[in-house]
Design a protein around this motif. Structure first.
Motif, PDB file in Angstrom:
ATOM      1  N   GLY A 186      13.742   7.095  -6.661  1.00 21.69           N
ATOM      2  CA  GLY A 186      13.215   5.760  -6.410  1.00 21.69           C
ATOM      3  C   GLY A 186      11.790   5.698  -5.904  1.00 21.69           C
ATOM      4  O   GLY A 186      11.373   4.706  -5.314  1.00 21.69           O
ATOM      5  N   THR A 187      11.007   6.750  -6.140  1.00 28.72           N
ATOM      6  CA  THR A 187       9.634   6.745  -5.627  1.00 28.72           C
ATOM      7  C   THR A 187       8.618   6.348  -6.692  1.00 28.72           C
ATOM      8  O   THR A 187       7.417   6.412  -6.462  1.00 28.72           O
ATOM      9  CB  THR A 187       9.265   8.112  -5.033  1.00 28.72           C
ATOM     10  OG1 THR A 187       9.734   9.129  -5.912  1.00 28.72           O
ATOM     11  CG2 THR A 187       9.874   8.292  -3.665  1.00 28.72           C
ATOM     12  N   ILE A 307       2.252  20.291 -11.958  1.00 30.72           N
ATOM     13  CA  ILE A 307       3.248  19.661 -11.092  1.00 30.72           C
ATOM     14  C   ILE A 307       2.581  18.618 -10.205  1.00 30.72           C
ATOM     15  O   ILE A 307       1.563  18.903  -9.572  1.00 30.72           O
ATOM     16  CB  ILE A 307       3.965  20.729 -10.243  1.00 30.72           C
ATOM     17  CG1 ILE A 307       4.768  21.639 -11.186  1.00 30.72           C
ATOM     18  CG2 ILE A 307       4.884  20.091  -9.201  1.00 30.72           C
ATOM     19  CD1 ILE A 307       5.562  22.708 -10.524  1.00 30.72           C
ATOM     20  N   ILE A 308       3.123  17.435 -10.198  1.00 32.28           N
ATOM     21  CA  ILE A 308       2.570  16.376  -9.350  1.00 32.28           C
ATOM     22  C   ILE A 308       3.655  15.931  -8.375  1.00 32.28           C
ATOM     23  O   ILE A 308       4.750  15.554  -8.788  1.00 32.28           O
ATOM     24  CB  ILE A 308       2.103  15.178 -10.203  1.00 32.28           C
ATOM     25  CG1 ILE A 308       1.036  15.637 -11.209  1.00 32.28           C
ATOM     26  CG2 ILE A 308       1.580  14.056  -9.319  1.00 32.28           C
ATOM     27  CD1 ILE A 308       0.558  14.545 -12.151  1.00 32.28           C
ATOM     28  N   GLU A 309       3.343  16.004  -7.100  1.00 29.42           N
ATOM     29  CA  GLU A 309       4.343  15.620  -6.096  1.00 29.42           C
ATOM     30  C   GLU A 309       4.280  14.129  -5.804  1.00 29.42           C
ATOM     31  O   GLU A 309       3.217  13.588  -5.511  1.00 29.42           O
ATOM     32  CB  GLU A 309       4.126  16.427  -4.821  1.00 29.42           C
ATOM     33  CG  GLU A 309       4.677  17.817  -4.999  1.00 29.42           C
ATOM     34  CD  GLU A 309       4.702  18.611  -3.720  1.00 29.42           C
ATOM     35  OE1 GLU A 309       4.886  17.983  -2.656  1.00 29.42           O
ATOM     36  OE2 GLU A 309       4.514  19.827  -3.809  1.00 29.42           O
ATOM     37  N   VAL A 310       5.414  13.490  -5.927  1.00 28.35           N
ATOM     38  CA  VAL A 310       5.492  12.041  -5.678  1.00 28.35           C
ATOM     39  C   VAL A 310       6.427  11.851  -4.485  1.00 28.35           C
ATOM     40  O   VAL A 310       7.640  11.843  -4.628  1.00 28.35           O
ATOM     41  CB  VAL A 310       6.069  11.323  -6.918  1.00 28.35           C
ATOM     42  CG1 VAL A 310       6.041   9.826  -6.721  1.00 28.35           C
ATOM     43  CG2 VAL A 310       5.312  11.712  -8.172  1.00 28.35           C
ATOM     44  N   GLY A 311       5.818  11.735  -3.308  1.00 22.98           N
ATOM     45  CA  GLY A 311       6.647  11.652  -2.104  1.00 22.98           C
ATOM     46  C   GLY A 311       6.984  10.212  -1.747  1.00 22.98           C
ATOM     47  O   GLY A 311       6.631   9.270  -2.463  1.00 22.98           O
ATOM     48  N   LEU A 312       7.664  10.059  -0.622  1.00 27.02           N
ATOM     49  CA  LEU A 312       7.952   8.709  -0.138  1.00 27.02           C
ATOM     50  C   LEU A 312       6.630   8.065   0.268  1.00 27.02           C
ATOM     51  O   LEU A 312       5.713   8.752   0.734  1.00 27.02           O
ATOM     52  CB  LEU A 312       8.881   8.795   1.073  1.00 27.02           C
ATOM     53  CG  LEU A 312      10.321   9.180   0.769  1.00 27.02           C
ATOM     54  CD1 LEU A 312      11.074   9.476   2.059  1.00 27.02           C
ATOM     55  CD2 LEU A 312      11.026   8.081  -0.017  1.00 27.02           C
ATOM     56  N   GLY A 317       1.058   2.709   1.420  1.00 29.63           N
ATOM     57  CA  GLY A 317       1.760   2.651   0.135  1.00 29.63           C
ATOM     58  C   GLY A 317       2.838   1.589   0.185  1.00 29.63           C
ATOM     59  O   GLY A 317       2.984   0.778  -0.734  1.00 29.63           O
ATOM     60  N   ARG A 318       3.594   1.571   1.292  1.00 31.50           N
ATOM     61  CA  ARG A 318       4.696   0.600   1.403  1.00 31.50           C
ATOM     62  C   ARG A 318       4.146  -0.828   1.411  1.00 31.50           C
ATOM     63  O   ARG A 318       4.710  -1.721   0.796  1.00 31.50           O
ATOM     64  CB  ARG A 318       5.503   0.866   2.681  1.00 31.50           C
ATOM     65  CG  ARG A 318       6.259   2.190   2.647  1.00 31.50           C
ATOM     66  CD  ARG A 318       7.347   2.231   3.695  1.00 31.50           C
ATOM     67  NE  ARG A 318       6.850   2.146   5.066  1.00 31.50           N
ATOM     68  CZ  ARG A 318       6.384   3.162   5.768  1.00 31.50           C
ATOM     69  NH1 ARG A 318       6.329   4.374   5.225  1.00 31.50           N
ATOM     70  NH2 ARG A 318       5.962   3.008   7.009  1.00 31.50           N
ATOM     71  N   GLN A 319       3.008  -0.986   2.086  1.00 29.97           N
ATOM     72  CA  GLN A 319       2.409  -2.329   2.135  1.00 29.97           C
ATOM     73  C   GLN A 319       2.044  -2.791   0.718  1.00 29.97           C
ATOM     74  O   GLN A 319       2.315  -3.925   0.327  1.00 29.97           O
ATOM     75  CB  GLN A 319       1.165  -2.285   3.028  1.00 29.97           C
ATOM     76  CG  GLN A 319       0.597  -3.659   3.275  1.00 29.97           C
ATOM     77  CD  GLN A 319      -0.579  -3.614   4.242  1.00 29.97           C
ATOM     78  OE1 GLN A 319      -0.731  -2.669   5.019  1.00 29.97           O
ATOM     79  NE2 GLN A 319      -1.425  -4.614   4.170  1.00 29.97           N
ATOM     80  N   VAL A 347      11.202   4.682   3.773  1.00 30.34           N
ATOM     81  CA  VAL A 347      11.893   3.935   2.729  1.00 30.34           C
ATOM     82  C   VAL A 347      11.182   4.152   1.383  1.00 30.34           C
ATOM     83  O   VAL A 347       9.966   4.264   1.326  1.00 30.34           O
ATOM     84  CB  VAL A 347      11.901   2.442   3.146  1.00 30.34           C
ATOM     85  CG1 VAL A 347      12.184   1.537   1.987  1.00 30.34           C
ATOM     86  CG2 VAL A 347      12.917   2.229   4.257  1.00 30.34           C
ATOM     87  N   SER A 348      11.939   4.223   0.293  1.00 29.79           N
ATOM     88  CA  SER A 348      11.329   4.454  -1.026  1.00 29.79           C
ATOM     89  C   SER A 348      10.922   3.134  -1.671  1.00 29.79           C
ATOM     90  O   SER A 348      11.347   2.054  -1.225  1.00 29.79           O
ATOM     91  CB  SER A 348      12.326   5.160  -1.937  1.00 29.79           C
ATOM     92  OG  SER A 348      13.351   4.260  -2.286  1.00 29.79           O
ATOM     93  N   GLY A 349      10.154   3.232  -2.740  1.00 31.63           N
ATOM     94  CA  GLY A 349       9.731   2.043  -3.479  1.00 31.63           C
ATOM     95  C   GLY A 349      10.926   1.264  -3.991  1.00 31.63           C
ATOM     96  O   GLY A 349      10.946   0.029  -3.958  1.00 31.63           O
TER      97      GLY A 349
END
Ligand SMILES: Nc1ncnc2c1ncn2[C@@H]1O[C@H](COP(=O)(O)OP(=O)(O)OP(=O)(O)O)[C@@H](O)[C@H]1O
Length: 400
Positions: A186-187, A307-312, A317-319, A347-349
């Motif tokens: 869900g990121t 490799i691309i890391e997609v973290g929380l 980002g959340r805003q 929290v995830s996207g």
């Protein structure tokens, strides 16, 4: 009258004969058992011979021609079209079930008589089998919150080679072939792949690893092959393989048939990856949240080599993600994306989207058409409660 001695002699003879009779009966019994054993052995060997003869026949038999069934006629006759020649009326082998004879199906034909030998399973139609295929997804870069560094990397690796191949040519390097997005569920990994497909006007083809091996048992490898064929046909295209770890986990000793199925699907995937030129217009993006269990073969140069890391998302980002989802909603001016972001650490996207949807539902339930800050508070509690016991603001009594 016989004498006593004669009687005794006869009695002794009778005893001996009876004894002999018992032995002979036993011998007879043994002989019968042996006969029965030999008969069953003979039967077994005859079966073996028949099987081996059959196998030999099969190996010696000429190759079969593939054709398609045009029409079914009476008396076990059909109209077929061999892949190269004209239409023929031919017989059907007695082993073919009449109900399998459906016009349009693929069949094998005897090379000489063109008799139908068997009906082949229908080729999988990826559209029907559930792969998500979108001609040009309508997700744009503006729909993604946070992740600007990751988007830049993805665009460099996928968008530039498709839209500006001369950049790579001039410098004299080959673009990466496959990109792997690594991060928790869900990121926004799928979102990123769709946005790049949009920016490159590419067809987006999404396969889900777990579905390949669980839903289409025995067909995973074929489905992979057909989807890649489709990708070439519809190029430029982006093949997005979600849950890559389901097909690409490290190879242990292949024990169960399920493992072998996964193995076959993985081998097909590797061969598809190897069959592409990095400068071609089919790009491959994989996604996983378990990079640690991936088979090294997948990560070799020329495969998923970027490799691309997609973290929380962090607070900013959340805003941004809140802003994106609030933009479609009728929210009170008092709802502050910054505050919402601060209250949703970890929290995830996808969870942010759920919070927004849930808040909207609460407003509807309260007979309002405007969503208030308290709806978001309640929605946050509810979503985080159901998702997992995550980052709920600590209960106040702990501090009281
Ligand atoms: N960074 C983000 N910006 C905006 N929306 C997001 C973001 N991340 C997730 N979402 C929302 O969550 C939904 C699910 O995200 P997405 O499917 O892209 O996640 P994923 O990382 O591919 O998850 P999974 O690993 O479970 O497949 C999206 O459709 C979107 O609405």
């Amino acid at each position: 009258m016989p004498e006593d001695s004669e009687i005794e002699e006869l009695k002794a003879k009778i005893v001996t004969l009876e004894d002999r009779n018992v032995h002979l009966m036993q011998d007879l019994q043994n002989a019968e058992n042996e006969k029965r054993y030999s008969e069953s052995e003979l039967f077994r060997l005859q079966k073996d011979v028949a099987r081996i003869r059959g196998e030999l026949e099969r190996l010696k038999s000429p190759p079969l021609v593939i054709g398609s069934l045009r029409d079914v006629l009476p008396d076990h006759k059909v109209v077929v079209k061999s892949s190269t020649g004209p239409d023929f009326v031919v017989s059907v082998s007695q082993y073919v079930d009449e109900k399998d004879l459906i016009p349009g199906s693929r069949v094998t034909l005897n090379k000489q008589s063109l008799a139908v030998m068997e009906v082949l399973p229908a080729p999988l139609d990826p559209v029907v089998t559930g792969a998500e295929i979108i001609d040009k997804p309508n997700i744009t870069y503006d729909d993604i919150g946070g992740l600007s560094k990751q988007m830049l990397e993805l665009r460099e690796a996928v968008e530039d080679p498709l839209n500006r191949p001369e950049l790579y040519k001039k410098v004299g390097i080959e673009p990466p072939k496959g990109v792997l997005l690594v991060g928790p569920p869900g990121t926004g990994k799928t979102l990123m792949a769709k946005a790049v497909a949009n920016a490159t006007k590419a067809t987006f083809i999404r396969l889900v690893g777990s579905e390949l091996v669980q839903k289409y048992i025995g067909e995973g490898a074929r489905l992979v092959r057909e989807l890649f064929e489709l990708a070439k046909e519809k190029a430029p295209s982006i093949v997005f393989i979600d849950e890559l770890d389901s097909v690409g986990a490290k190879r242990a000793d292949v024990a169960t048939s399920g493992d072998r199925e996964v193995q076959r699907t993985l081998m097909q995937l590797l061969s598809e990856l190897d069959g592409f030129t990095p400068t071609g217009d089919v790009k491959i993006i994989g996604a996983t949240n378990r990079p640690d269990i991936l088979d090294d073969a997948l990560l070799r140069p020329g495969r998923f080599d970027r490799i691309i890391e997609v973290g929380l998302p962090d607070v900013e980002g959340r805003q941004q993600i809140f802003k994106i989802h609030l933009a479609h909603m009728n929210v009170s001016k008092k709802v502050d994306p910054k505050k919402l972001a601060e209250a949703t650490e970890g929290v995830s996207g996808a969870e942010i989207k759920s919070i927004c949807t849930e808040a909207g539902m609460l407003a509807i339930r309260a007979d309002r058409d405007i969503v208030m800050p308290e709806d978001f508070d309640a929605a946050r509690e509810k979503v985080l409660d159901t998702d997992r016991n995550k980052v709920k603001a600590p209960p106040t009594y702990l501090y009281g």
